[in-house]
Write an enzyme that holds these catalytic residues in place. Structure first.
Site, mmCIF file in Angstrom:
data_model
loop_
_atom_site.group_PDB
_atom_site.id
_atom_site.type_symbol
_atom_site.label_atom_id
_atom_site.label_comp_id
_atom_site.label_asym_id
_atom_site.label_seq_id
_atom_site.Cartn_x
_atom_site.Cartn_y
_atom_site.Cartn_z
ATOM 1 N N HIS A 1 -9.763 1.293 -4.789
ATOM 2 C CA HIS A 1 -9.558 0.256 -3.760
ATOM 3 C C HIS A 1 -9.002 -1.044 -4.320
ATOM 4 O O HIS A 1 -8.537 -1.908 -3.584
ATOM 5 C CB HIS A 1 -10.862 -0.025 -3.021
ATOM 6 C CG HIS A 1 -10.666 -0.363 -1.579
ATOM 7 N ND1 HIS A 1 -9.535 -0.981 -1.093
ATOM 8 C CD2 HIS A 1 -11.463 -0.173 -0.499
ATOM 9 C CE1 HIS A 1 -9.642 -1.152 0.199
ATOM 10 N NE2 HIS A 1 -10.798 -0.670 0.600
ATOM 11 N N ASP B 1 -4.949 -0.056 -0.573
ATOM 12 C CA ASP B 1 -5.706 -0.321 0.630
ATOM 13 C C ASP B 1 -5.397 0.825 1.575
ATOM 14 O O ASP B 1 -4.616 1.713 1.258
ATOM 15 C CB ASP B 1 -5.335 -1.676 1.234
ATOM 16 C CG ASP B 1 -3.836 -1.803 1.422
ATOM 17 O OD1 ASP B 1 -3.120 -0.890 0.994
ATOM 18 O OD2 ASP B 1 -3.399 -2.817 1.960
#
Lengths: 394, 470
Positions: B443, B447
């Site tokens: 992450h 995204d």
């Protein structure tokens, strides 16, 4: 001249000072040999549908001194209550009356204990004027057993029924119909007494006031509606709250009188006049132009909706105690140092009363259930499950 | 109280029914022999909920006259800054809590006022000490009681042996906390070693513990005893067997743990229709006798998707703390071996043909099982694929191999009935094979949008198999 002045001073100094009967009845001038003093009120009265009384008020030296003493007592009491509140000894609501003492004292000077007074929550000083003691007041404020309402009422619910003081009411404007009811009872019993229903400029716009006024006017009840106009309803200035801030005219068909509420003698004159009128003709409205130095209550600093200059201005120009002080000094009723002594005594009395009130204990928890229902009702109290009886109320 | 109670005093210390201190007031008036009549102002409770406040600013200075209604100071409460008005006349004699005083409790003295201006000078500067002393006393009591609990052992040695000295210096110990057992009270090396072994903290004498001291804090010795005690029953019973970890498994375990703990995983799931791929594979086998597995085609599809969405083909640079684009597309393929999970790499997978990929995968898998993989064959890689499709696993979430950015978990193809728009444009229920793909992405780099972009490219590769030619 000097001898007479000295004689006056002596008699002033020998006034009895009692704890419970704080107010001294004004002596008739002939009885004690004191020459009456004629004082002109600060401003003439303004009448609505009535011929206002004379500006010239008769008073005596002892009366002036009693005014001074009693007003200082009230001022001191309210200031001490402020300190107690800030020390968290008094909790909850606390609405202080300092600045408006002249209304309480002037009113009391014009009437007897058989006349009834009913007011809203700014009631500490009215209670005192009606004969309440300092200890009772402070104990009630601190919620102690020896308070005038057994510690269960607090600041907003002082009562002294035996002296005709009917409280102490929290709901704005609710006391006015009650006051008219008291007058109804007085007319019914043909006692020749009157009722004074006090309310503020904020309550003056309440509907029930006009309803009660209407029926009082129809039945010619001996009620006097006194609007203590301190120009702020909580934080709202009167010009923002009322289209017609001439509260003495608001009765329309009921005559009214506008009085300078910071001048004790003017208040006394107006109330005497109003009592005579009401006994003959029915309701009359008095508007007392007064001012409060504190905010609306202890949570209100009082400086967000008015400037400090305004407050200090009123303090310097119109303070009721200062006015009496000047009168006393100019009429040589007492010297400045004597007045200072009276103030010191008053302070001491207040401090003693506070100390005594602090000794009093809190009410017993069983007192939660008393004075709720009529005596002997024997109501049963259930728990949340409504199955078993927890207690039987007295 | 520092002054004897006199009529003007408003303070009383009686206790109410529930132990509440009912009677302290913030205003104390003193008349004492030594000091002139003065008034002590404490911090007022400017709102019913206020317990403490800060002094923001003093509006009056020492020596100033105070009228009724004058503002003395501005007090900052937790809600607002309010002005503290004076209700008495007088002169400000002393400011006890200067500007900027923080957390002054309600009732604590903040100023002294007097009636006469001359008395201003007679208030001594140390008047506040009386109040401070009381506060200090109470805190002292507390610290004393705390100290009683920890007994400080007395130093009992007369000299320290040279080797002991060295050890003490090396470990930064407090010599006074060590117990000497040598002749004539000499602190020996053995003593220091024993102290070190028993977990003496290098700073703070309070926490030292040796055998003679009863109040000892936790040490290694007891735990060692415990271990040896517990080890015995292990050998006695035969209820289980310990598999000592192979080196590979140790490393795998360590790296997996590190990955799971340090990388914020983002999971994106997509189901793809496998039928075009299966049809293609079947065609290849039947018509051209070319055997390729589903996995090989998946590798190729992934490699091409990576080429189309190059932002996904990144590695996390730990030093710089940012992603770094990789030049080539090297796909690590997860292979299960006896020794553990290996991930041999197919370099430049996008450029290799299907058959080449297929051959290479087979070769690498064999080498992996034989333990013959060269380091460069399993170190590196920009993307991983873990395929459990040959097992009855529908979908699973894989753990990223650092420093890679993502790993694709491929499940088995399941036959499902779904509405399909036929050639004539009418929706009809049809039996199709669906395969679950789950992308575990870092992450920090990815995204949702980037991941979805990649997955959509991948899905289109699966749906139109001819895209593999691109």
């Amino acid at each position: 001249m000097a001898a007479a002045a000295a004689a006056r001073r002596l008699s002033a100094a020998s006034l009895p000072l009692r704890h419970h009967h704080l107010l001294l009845r004004p002596f008739a001038s002939s009885a004690s040999g004191q020459p009456p003093i004629a004082v002109e009120t600060s401003v003439p009265f303004t009448g609505h549908k009535i011929e206002p009384p004379s500006r010239l008020v008769d008073t005596t030296p002892s009366e002036l001194l009693s005014f001074f003493r009693d007003m200082s007592m009230m001022r001191r009491m309210e200031i001490a209550a402020d300190s107690l509140y800030k020390s968290k000894l008094i909790r909850g609501f606390c609405h202080l009356y300092d600045g408006q003492e002249a209304v309480a004292i002037g009113l009391e000077a014009a009437i007897t204990k058989k006349d009834a007074i009913i007011t809203a929550y700014r009631d500490h000083c009215i209670f005192l004027a009606r004969g309440g003691s300092l200890v009772e007041s402070y104990a009630e404020l601190m919620g102690r057993r020896s308070g005038c309402s057994k510690g269960k009422g607090g600041s907003m619910h002082f009562y002294k029924k035996d002296s005709g003081f009917f409280g102490g009411h929290g709901i704005v404007g609710a006391q006015v119909p009650l006051g008219c009811g008291l007058a109804f009872a007085q007319k019914y019993t043909k006692e020749g007494t009157v009722s004074f229903a006090l309310y503020g400029d904020g309550a003056a716009n309440q509907g029930q006031l006009f309803e009660a006024l209407n029926i009082s006017a129809l039945w010619d009840l001996p009620v006097i509606l006194v609007c203590e106009n301190n120009h702020y309803g909580m934080g709202t200035a009167e010009w923002r709250a009322a289209k017609s801030p001439a509260y003495y005219k608001r009765g329309d068909y009921v005559p009214g009188l506008k009085v300078d509420g910071m001048d004790v003698l003017a208040v006394k004159q107006a109330c005497k006049f109003a009592k005579e009128y009401a006994l003959q003709n029915g309701p009359i409205i008095l508007e007392m132009d007064t001012y409060r130095y504190h905010g609306h209550s202890m949570s209100d600093p009082g400086s967000t909706y008015r400037t400090r200059d305004e407050i200090t201005g009123v303090r310097q120009e119109r303070d009721p105690i200062e006015r009496i002080r000047k009168l006393i000094l100019s009429n040589e009723v007492a010297t400045a140092s004597e007045l200072k002594d009276i103030e010191k005594e008053v302070r001491k009395e207040v401090d003693d009363a506070i100390a005594q009130a602090k000794e009093s204990p809190m009410p017993d928890p069983s007192e939660l259930f008393t004075n709720v229902y009529a005596k002997g009702l024997g109501a049963e109290v259930f728990g949340a499950d409504r199955k078993e009886v927890k207690a039987v109320l007295p | 109280m520092i002054h004897s109670p006199l009529p003007f005093e408003l303070i009383g210390k009686s206790i109410g029914p529930h132990g509440a201190n009912l009677n302290t007031s913030y205003l104390i008036i003193f008349i004492d022999a030594g000091l002139p009549s003065h008034m002590l102002l404490g911090m007022p409770a400017l709102s019913p909920t206020m317990n403490q406040g800060n002094i923001a600013r003093w509006r009056k200075n020492e020596g100033d006259k105070i009228e009724v209604g004058d503002v003395l100071c501005e007090i900052e409460t937790d809600k607002a800054t309010l002005e503290f008005e004076s209700l008495e006349e007088g002169f400000l004699a002393k400011i006890l809590a200067p500007e900027g005083s923080k957390d002054v409790l309600v009732g604590q003295p903040i100023a002294i006022t007097v009636e006469n201006p001359d008395d201003v000078k007679s208030i001594p500067a140390d008047i506040c000490k009386g109040f401070e002393d009381k506060g200090e006393e109470s805190t002292k009591e507390w610290t004393d009681s705390a100290e009683h609990k920890v007994s400080i052992p007395k130093a009992n040695f007369s000299r320290i042996s040279p080797s002991a000295k060295l050890l003490i210096a090396q470990h930064g110990l407090e010599p006074s906390s060590l117990w000497a057992s040598g002749p004539h009270g000499t602190l020996l090396k053995g003593d220091v070693l024993a102290a070190i072994k028993s977990g003496v903290q290098s700073t703070g004498a309070h926490k030292s513990d040796q055998e003679p001291v009863a109040a000892s804090t936790s040490t290694l010795k007891p735990t060692v005893h415990q271990l040896s005690q517990s080890a015995v029953p292990l050998h006695d019973t035969d209820t289980h067997e310990d598999f000592p970890n192979s080196q590979i498994r140790k490393v795998i375990a360590k790296r997996l743990l590190e990955s799971k703990q340090h990388i914020p995983h983002l999971y994106l799931s997509s189901d793809v229709i496998l039928d075009p791929l299966l049809a293609f594979r079947k065609e290849l086998k039947e018509q051209y006798n070319v055997k390729v597995s589903v996995n090989d085609i998946v590798i190729k599809a992934v490699a091409l998707a990576l080429r189309n969405v190059p932002e996904v083909n990144v590695c996390w640079n730990d030093e710089k703390g940012e992603p770094a684009l990789c030049d080539s597309i090297d796909i690590s393929v997860a292979v299960a071996t006896e020794k553990g999970l290996m991930t041999p790499i197919i370099r430049n997978a996008d450029q290799k043909s299907l058959t080449a990929i297929s051959l290479e995968v087979k070769e690498l898998a064999e080498n992996a099982r034989g333990g013959k993989l060269k380091p460069d064959q399993y170190q590196g890689g920009t993307f991983s694929i873990s395929n459990l499709g040959m097992f009855p696993v529908d979908h699973f979430c894989a753990i990223i191999n650092p420093p890679q950015a993502c790993i694709l978990a491929v499940g088995q193809g399941n036959k499902v009935v779904e509405p399909v728009i036929g050639i004539d444009g009418v929706e009809k229920p049809a039996v199709i094979t669906k395969m679950s793909l789950k992308l575990s992405a870092d992450h920090r780099i990815f995204d949702g949008q980037l991941g979805s972009k990649f997955l959509s490219a991948l899905a289109s590769n699966f749906s139109d198999i001819r895209r593999l030619l691109l």
